[in-house]
Design a protein around this motif. Structure first.
Motif, short mmCIF file in Angstrom:
data_model
loop_
_atom_site.label_atom_id
_atom_site.label_comp_id
_atom_site.label_asym_id
_atom_site.label_seq_id
_atom_site.Cartn_x
_atom_site.Cartn_y
_atom_site.Cartn_z
N PHE A 266 0.84 -1.21 -0.07
CA PHE A 266 -0.16 -0.03 -0.08
C PHE A 266 0.95 1.09 -0.02
O PHE A 266 0.55 2.27 -0.76
CB PHE A 266 -0.99 -0.08 1.21
N ALA A 267 1.93 1.20 0.87
CA ALA A 267 2.90 2.50 0.71
C ALA A 267 3.48 2.63 -0.39
O ALA A 267 3.67 3.86 -1.00
CB ALA A 267 3.98 2.29 1.89
N GLU A 268 3.80 1.60 -1.13
CA GLU A 268 4.54 1.89 -2.48
C GLU A 268 3.41 2.42 -3.49
O GLU A 268 3.69 3.39 -4.32
CB GLU A 268 5.07 0.49 -2.95
N LEU A 269 2.35 1.75 -3.38
CA LEU A 269 1.13 2.24 -4.42
C LEU A 269 0.68 3.73 -3.97
O LEU A 269 0.74 4.49 -5.10
CB LEU A 269 -0.17 1.26 -4.12
N LYS A 270 0.68 4.04 -2.73
CA LYS A 270 0.58 5.46 -2.56
C LYS A 270 1.55 6.56 -3.20
O LYS A 270 1.38 7.38 -3.64
CB LYS A 270 0.20 5.58 -1.03
N ASN A 271 2.97 5.96 -2.87
CA ASN A 271 3.87 6.82 -3.43
C ASN A 271 3.89 6.90 -5.03
O ASN A 271 3.89 7.97 -5.59
CB ASN A 271 5.17 6.29 -2.83
N VAL A 272 3.95 5.87 -5.70
CA VAL A 272 3.65 5.72 -7.08
C VAL A 272 2.37 6.52 -7.54
O VAL A 272 2.58 7.32 -8.47
CB VAL A 272 3.68 4.37 -7.60
N TYR A 273 1.51 6.59 -6.86
CA TYR A 273 0.24 7.25 -7.18
C TYR A 273 0.57 8.65 -7.16
O TYR A 273 0.04 9.45 -7.86
CB TYR A 273 -1.12 7.07 -6.18
N HIS A 274 1.27 9.09 -6.22
CA HIS A 274 1.58 10.48 -5.71
C HIS A 274 2.45 11.02 -7.14
O HIS A 274 2.42 12.10 -7.76
CB HIS A 274 2.35 10.84 -4.54
N ILE A 275 3.35 10.32 -7.50
CA ILE A 275 4.42 10.59 -8.69
C ILE A 275 3.57 10.81 -9.73
O ILE A 275 3.92 11.70 -10.74
CB ILE A 275 5.64 9.51 -8.33
N THR A 276 2.58 9.35 -10.13
CA THR A 276 1.94 9.63 -11.26
C THR A 276 1.25 10.83 -11.30
O THR A 276 1.01 11.46 -12.57
CB THR A 276 1.03 8.29 -11.24
N SER A 277 0.57 11.43 -10.21
CA SER A 277 -0.31 12.69 -10.46
C SER A 277 0.35 13.55 -10.74
O SER A 277 0.20 14.66 -11.51
CB SER A 277 -0.94 12.67 -8.80
N GLN A 278 1.63 13.68 -10.05
CA GLN A 278 2.75 14.76 -10.50
C GLN A 278 2.91 14.83 -12.09
O GLN A 278 2.90 15.90 -12.68
CB GLN A 278 4.04 15.02 -9.89
N GLU A 279 3.13 13.61 -12.44
CA GLU A 279 3.53 13.61 -13.95
C GLU A 279 2.24 13.88 -14.78
O GLU A 279 2.36 14.57 -15.81
CB GLU A 279 3.72 12.20 -14.36
N ILE A 280 1.08 13.59 -14.45
CA ILE A 280 -0.08 13.84 -15.02
C ILE A 280 -0.31 15.45 -15.14
O ILE A 280 -0.63 15.95 -16.15
CB ILE A 280 -1.45 13.11 -14.30
N SER A 281 -0.19 16.01 -13.92
CA SER A 281 -0.36 17.53 -13.90
C SER A 281 0.74 18.20 -14.85
O SER A 281 0.20 19.28 -15.48
CB SER A 281 -0.28 18.10 -12.63
N LYS A 282 1.82 17.70 -15.45
CA LYS A 282 2.55 18.31 -16.39
C LYS A 282 2.13 18.01 -17.70
O LYS A 282 2.19 18.96 -18.56
CB LYS A 282 4.03 17.45 -16.34
N ILE A 283 1.17 17.26 -18.01
CA ILE A 283 0.34 17.01 -19.20
C ILE A 283 -0.83 18.10 -19.19
O ILE A 283 -0.98 18.55 -20.18
CB ILE A 283 -0.12 15.52 -19.49
N LEU A 284 -1.51 18.06 -18.09
CA LEU A 284 -2.56 19.02 -18.00
C LEU A 284 -2.09 20.46 -18.15
O LEU A 284 -2.82 21.29 -18.50
CB LEU A 284 -3.62 18.61 -17.03
#
Length: 110
Positions: A92-110
């Protein structure tokens, strides 16, 4: 748009969407506007493992369809741990971390 990394593979998603970048951005925006981690944490914390499995499975599918491969991979791992009744704390901790990083990457696209 040439933003491809281990978190977001725009080119792969565009192949799936017939090259429609506007549609992909709308889908990413919908995803980014959702609260995906807190409900999973709450279900895990309260022992509602069937609900947690359903939420994780949904996140895994959405992530895969949006070409968020690393997020889908970590959701698969957490889902397997939960279904096997294994300690899911690290997954779960790994998923939460990857989710946070993925969200940051998505914000770069949007």
């Amino acid at each position: 748009m040439d933003i491809n990394n281990e978190y977001v593979d725009v080119q792969d998603a565009l192949k799936r969407l017939g090259g429609n970048l506007d549609l992909y951005k709308r889908l990413l925006n919908q995803f980014a506007g959702g609260n995906h981690i807190d409900p999973i944490k709450e279900a895990l914390d309260t022992g509602a493992l069937e609900e947690a499995s359903h939420l994780i499975h949904t996140l895994k599918g959405v992530a895969a369809n949006l070409s968020l491969a690393k997020l889908a991979e970590h959701a698969r791992k957490l889902e397997a741990d939960v279904k096997s009744n294994l300690d899911h704390t690290n997954a779960f901790a790994e998923l939460k971390n990857v989710y946070h990083i993925t969200s940051q990457e998505i914000s770069k696209i949007l």
